[in-house]
Design a protein around this motif. Sequence first.
Motif, PDB file in Angstrom:
ATOM      1  N   PRO A  44       6.121   6.909   2.711  1.00  0.00           N
ATOM      2  CA  PRO A  44       5.836   7.625   3.963  1.00  0.00           C
ATOM      3  C   PRO A  44       5.870   9.142   3.777  1.00  0.00           C
ATOM      4  O   PRO A  44       5.282   9.871   4.581  1.00  0.00           O
ATOM      5  N   LEU A  45       6.536   9.614   2.719  1.00  0.00           N
ATOM      6  CA  LEU A  45       6.536  11.044   2.398  1.00  0.00           C
ATOM      7  C   LEU A  45       5.478  11.356   1.338  1.00  0.00           C
ATOM      8  O   LEU A  45       5.488  12.438   0.751  1.00  0.00           O
ATOM      9  N   SER A  46       4.578  10.404   1.102  1.00  0.00           N
ATOM     10  CA  SER A  46       3.492  10.536   0.132  1.00  0.00           C
ATOM     11  C   SER A  46       4.011  10.924  -1.251  1.00  0.00           C
ATOM     12  O   SER A  46       3.645  11.943  -1.823  1.00  0.00           O
ATOM     13  N   MET A  47       4.901  10.077  -1.768  1.00  0.00           N
ATOM     14  CA  MET A  47       5.472  10.237  -3.104  1.00  0.00           C
ATOM     15  C   MET A  47       6.146  11.600  -3.296  1.00  0.00           C
ATOM     16  O   MET A  47       5.967  12.260  -4.308  1.00  0.00           O
ATOM     17  N   GLY A  48       6.901  12.012  -2.296  1.00  0.00           N
ATOM     18  CA  GLY A  48       7.658  13.254  -2.422  1.00  0.00           C
ATOM     19  C   GLY A  48       6.874  14.503  -2.065  1.00  0.00           C
ATOM     20  O   GLY A  48       7.359  15.621  -2.240  1.00  0.00           O
ATOM     21  N   LEU A  49       5.661  14.334  -1.531  1.00  0.00           N
ATOM     22  CA  LEU A  49       4.858  15.500  -1.132  1.00  0.00           C
ATOM     23  C   LEU A  49       5.469  16.186   0.084  1.00  0.00           C
ATOM     24  O   LEU A  49       5.561  17.417   0.144  1.00  0.00           O
ATOM     25  N   PHE A  50       5.915  15.368   1.057  1.00  0.00           N
ATOM     26  CA  PHE A  50       6.490  15.914   2.291  1.00  0.00           C
ATOM     27  C   PHE A  50       8.015  15.977   2.181  1.00  0.00           C
ATOM     28  O   PHE A  50       8.742  15.238   2.835  1.00  0.00           O
ATOM     29  N   SER A  74       0.858  -1.183   0.000  1.00  0.00           N
ATOM     30  CA  SER A  74       0.000   0.000   0.000  1.00  0.00           C
ATOM     31  C   SER A  74       0.894   1.233   0.000  1.00  0.00           C
ATOM     32  O   SER A  74       1.988   1.202   0.566  1.00  0.00           O
ATOM     33  N   TYR A  75       0.437   2.317  -0.622  1.00  0.00           N
ATOM     34  CA  TYR A  75       1.272   3.528  -0.601  1.00  0.00           C
ATOM     35  C   TYR A  75       0.427   4.779  -0.357  1.00  0.00           C
ATOM     36  O   TYR A  75      -0.742   4.839  -0.707  1.00  0.00           O
ATOM     37  N   SER A  76       1.065   5.745   0.288  1.00  0.00           N
ATOM     38  CA  SER A  76       0.451   7.042   0.611  1.00  0.00           C
ATOM     39  C   SER A  76      -0.822   6.910   1.438  1.00  0.00           C
ATOM     40  O   SER A  76      -1.664   7.805   1.428  1.00  0.00           O
ATOM     41  N   HIS A  77      -0.949   5.793   2.153  1.00  0.00           N
ATOM     42  CA  HIS A  77      -2.111   5.617   3.018  1.00  0.00           C
ATOM     43  C   HIS A  77      -1.731   5.442   4.489  1.00  0.00           C
ATOM     44  O   HIS A  77      -2.558   5.050   5.304  1.00  0.00           O
ATOM     45  N   TYR A  78      -0.475   5.712   4.797  1.00  0.00           N
ATOM     46  CA  TYR A  78      -0.107   5.983   6.188  1.00  0.00           C
ATOM     47  C   TYR A  78       1.010   7.016   6.155  1.00  0.00           C
ATOM     48  O   TYR A  78       2.192   6.697   6.057  1.00  0.00           O
ATOM     49  N   CYS A  79       0.583   8.266   6.201  1.00  0.00           N
ATOM     50  CA  CYS A  79       1.499   9.405   6.168  1.00  0.00           C
ATOM     51  C   CYS A  79       0.799  10.547   6.901  1.00  0.00           C
ATOM     52  O   CYS A  79      -0.297  10.364   7.432  1.00  0.00           O
TER      53      CYS A  79
END
Length: 328
Positions: A212-218, A181-186
């Motif tokens: 964990p950084l939501s694909m470079g968002l954080f 799963s990705y970007s669903h625990y950040c």
Amino acid sequence: MENRKSNKFHVPELTFGAGVFSGRYNHIEKDWPLLSIRRAFELGINAFDTSPYYGDSEKILGSVLHTLREEFPRSSYYIFTKAGRYGPKNFDFTAKRIQESVKESCRRLRTDYLDIVYAHDVEFVKFEDVVEEGGALPELFKLKEQGKIRYVGISGYPLDVLLKIARFQYERDQPIDAILSYSHYCLHNIKLVNYIEEFRYVGVKYIMNASPLSMGLFRNGEPPEWHPASTDLRYAVAQSAVLAARNNLNISKLALQFALDLDDITSTVIGLSNPNEVDEAIASLKELHARKKRGKTIPEIEKKILNEIYQILEPHFNHSWESPPKDH
């Protein structure tokens, strides 16, 4: 072939996301992959996640692992890759293509077996293409029986789609081994928490939390141009990063430690572009462990800033973007 035959599967808390070698997130210097992977091994990271979809990622990763084979033999690490997605709109979940894909991945990664192969981004194709005979999962389970892969997984963004497939496989008495799963625990979305128990119930052994950084968002600076986050969410994250920086905190570190504190998952998958990022990720993990060992919570200033960040992000909390997007 010790690693393939052994029942032991001890994945580290951090898995090296080799998708960064595609160059889609930021520029990659030629020597970074070798330096980063060697540093990862030295610090205890021995699991690597990639995909044919990630540009030259498999090829680069395979070349580095081959270079390091005397120091770190194949039995000392895990390779996770994917099959079924090969471009933004290029999907092929047929048994024939899945078989070819696994063979091609082995060639690029310079190995004769893979530890996990995920059916990649399962929400983009029909349910039947994933689960029915002649589709992806039946073929992957055949390859597992043949010893070419150790575990069968599925990856994707919508958690309800992942659960539907996992439940179907459980009911046919052939449970999925691994979920990615990705970007669903950040910091802006923790929906994965509500699914962990259900995934376990339907026989999923290994749950990977990616991005964990939501694909470079954080991260400090702009997220990748292609990022699916809304303009409002991007602005809220930018505000959060500025707030953190004003208080001598790093938004990326805050986001990573937040994700690493999630219990009952197998590993957190994070892209590591260069040796400094490897060092920073391990330092964040060690700091988190040290706090827990001392029985201490996070410092008061950090707690205060995190609370303010939660308030900034609150209007967007647990909002998931559409996948597939409307224009797919």
